[in-house]
Design a protein around this motif. Structure first.
Motif, PDB file in Angstrom:
ATOM      1  N   ARG A 237       3.403  17.296  30.491  1.00 33.17           N
ATOM      2  CA  ARG A 237       3.381  17.976  31.794  1.00 33.17           C
ATOM      3  C   ARG A 237       3.140  19.480  31.619  1.00 33.17           C
ATOM      4  O   ARG A 237       2.369  20.090  32.345  1.00 33.17           O
ATOM      5  CB  ARG A 237       4.713  17.755  32.519  1.00 33.17           C
ATOM      6  N   ASP A 238       3.793  20.063  30.603  1.00 33.84           N
ATOM      7  CA  ASP A 238       3.702  21.511  30.406  1.00 33.84           C
ATOM      8  C   ASP A 238       2.483  21.934  29.597  1.00 33.84           C
ATOM      9  O   ASP A 238       2.335  23.109  29.262  1.00 33.84           O
ATOM     10  CB  ASP A 238       4.978  22.023  29.736  1.00 33.84           C
ATOM     11  N   GLY A 239       1.660  20.968  29.227  1.00 36.46           N
ATOM     12  CA  GLY A 239       0.419  21.305  28.531  1.00 36.46           C
ATOM     13  C   GLY A 239       0.571  21.602  27.047  1.00 36.46           C
ATOM     14  O   GLY A 239      -0.369  22.087  26.409  1.00 36.46           O
TER      15      GLY A 239
ATOM     16  N   GLU B 236      -1.702  17.198  24.760  1.00 29.86           N
ATOM     17  CA  GLU B 236      -2.751  16.703  25.664  1.00 29.86           C
ATOM     18  C   GLU B 236      -2.396  15.333  26.199  1.00 29.86           C
ATOM     19  O   GLU B 236      -2.762  14.976  27.319  1.00 29.86           O
ATOM     20  CB  GLU B 236      -4.088  16.591  24.904  1.00 29.86           C
TER      21      GLU B 236
ATOM     22  N   THR C 173      -1.187  11.488  30.472  1.00 30.43           N
ATOM     23  CA  THR C 173      -1.883  12.776  30.393  1.00 30.43           C
ATOM     24  C   THR C 173      -1.299  13.674  31.485  1.00 30.43           C
ATOM     25  O   THR C 173      -0.386  13.264  32.208  1.00 30.43           O
ATOM     26  CB  THR C 173      -3.395  12.611  30.648  1.00 30.43           C
ATOM     27  N   LYS C 174      -1.854  14.850  31.587  1.00 24.62           N
ATOM     28  CA  LYS C 174      -1.369  15.769  32.608  1.00 24.62           C
ATOM     29  C   LYS C 174      -1.430  15.134  34.006  1.00 24.62           C
ATOM     30  O   LYS C 174      -0.605  15.429  34.871  1.00 24.62           O
ATOM     31  CB  LYS C 174      -2.192  17.049  32.580  1.00 24.62           C
TER      32      LYS C 174
ATOM     33  N   GLU D 201       3.933  14.071  35.415  1.00 23.83           N
ATOM     34  CA  GLU D 201       4.989  14.472  36.347  1.00 23.83           C
ATOM     35  C   GLU D 201       5.552  13.266  37.102  1.00 23.83           C
ATOM     36  O   GLU D 201       6.764  13.089  37.211  1.00 23.83           O
ATOM     37  CB  GLU D 201       4.433  15.518  37.330  1.00 23.83           C
TER      38      GLU D 201
END
Ligand code: FRU
Length: 325
Positions: free
Chosen positions: A235-237, A240, A277-278, A282
């Motif tokens: 989530r926070d990058g 990846e 992934t992103k 979340e």
């Protein structure tokens, strides 16, 4: 009346970490929900000798069913075969042995995990780049299968190169050491494919500790919802991607119950899962934390009932001693 005899389900865990903790809690919760079982846990902290010993002990105690996560493919087979030969049903969970003597398997398909990650990374790199692999414990089935799946994916991309592959165990410290060995040879890298999130995090820490001034990309496996776990890191990058490695203790218990009650069951059970992934980190995190809250409520409820019953029994004993019950 006297309660019926409970089935004793013995669990032999290879390791101790947040992923195993979650699983162990789910298995224990299964005990709350099913009156007919008792769950006994043993943990061998990555030690083959200890795991064999713990399994042998369970067998000698005459447990009704064994659930085993074998630390390594071949090192645990002997104890598992002994259990099986004595007629104790054995469920292999998450990791495999190299023997056909088991009753059922349940877990994720680690070959698919490796393959999905390989394809993901190759696509992210548009078919061209330099990857390093940080492997989990040598000889443990998920490490073997994740590696094999990964290689099968990247072999379709002629300009993708695996420039180094280092291993150790499954812990963060091992990821730090492996990455440092790699960075001493070369720092010309694009992507780190680690066999779990703790190793990926270790690799990330190593690059920072060595002051490497390049933006490597990282992927792991597990996708834990814990603080600093894989879901937050994606989530926070920081990562990846990760791959959700489901624990699903409830399904493990359900399979155990089918076997114990002589109901039909499938021998090999692959849990479905997916890449994180992103785009979905979340949401997955929110859902996982929601599920955790429900489990917590259930446990609180269980403790309250326990307390109520013991208070009630204490009262009863008191009244009986006074001849009033
Ligand atoms: C937990 C763990 C995970 C990994 C799995 C492989 O004990 O090390 O991090 O995905 O085992 O069996």
């Amino acid at each position: 009346g006297k309660p019926d005899k409970k089935f004793v389900i013995a669990v032999s865990q290879c390791s101790e970490d947040v992923w195993r903790d979650k699983l162990n809690e789910e298995l224990k919760t299964g005990e709350y929900l099913n009156d007919s079982i008792m769950v006994k846990l043993a943990s061998s902290n990555d030690d083959n000798v200890l795991q064999n010993k713990q399994i042998n002990q369970f067998v000698d105690e005459g447990v009704d069913l064994l659930i085993v996560s074998p630390n390594q493919l071949s090192a645990i087979s002997k104890a598992v075969e002994r259990a099986y030969d004595r007629g104790i049903p054995v469920i292999l969970y998450d990791r495999k042995t190299n023997s056909d003597k088991y009753t059922a398997f349940i877990g994720c398909d680690n070959y698919v995990i490796g393959k999905s990650m390989g394809t993901f990374i190759a696509q992210q790199l548009h078919g061209k780049g330099r990857i390093v692999e940080i492997r989990g414990s040598e000889g443990s089935s998920p490490a073997i299968e994740r590696h094999r799946g990964f290689m099968d994916a990247v072999k379709h991309y002629p300009d993708i190169h695996l420039v180094a592959s280092e291993g150790g165990d499954w812990k963060e410290e091992s990821g730090i050491k492996a990455m440092k060995r790699i960075l001493q040879q070369t720092q010309d890298l694009d992507y780190v494919f680690a066999h779990n999130d703790r190793l990926a995090w270790g690799a990330y820490v190593a690059a920072r500790q060595m002051g490497v001034n390049r933006n490597y990309k990282y992927t792991g496996v597990d996708g834990m919802a814990t603080e600093g776990g894989g879901l937050e890191l994606v989530r926070d990058g920081v990562f990846e991607a990760s791959y959700l490695y489901p624990t699903k203790g409830d399904e493990v218990i359900a399979l155990a119950l089918k076997i114990l009650n002589h109901q039909p069951y499938q021998r090999d059970n692959y849990l479905s899962s997916s890449i994180i992934t992103k785009a979905n980190a979340e949401l997955t995190l929110m859902e996982a934390r929601d599920a955790e809250r429900q489990t917590h409520k259930l446990r609180t409820l269980h403790h309250q009932v326990d307390k109520y019953l013991s208070d009630y029994n204490a009262q009863k004993v008191l009244l009986m001693s006074l001849g009033l019950f």
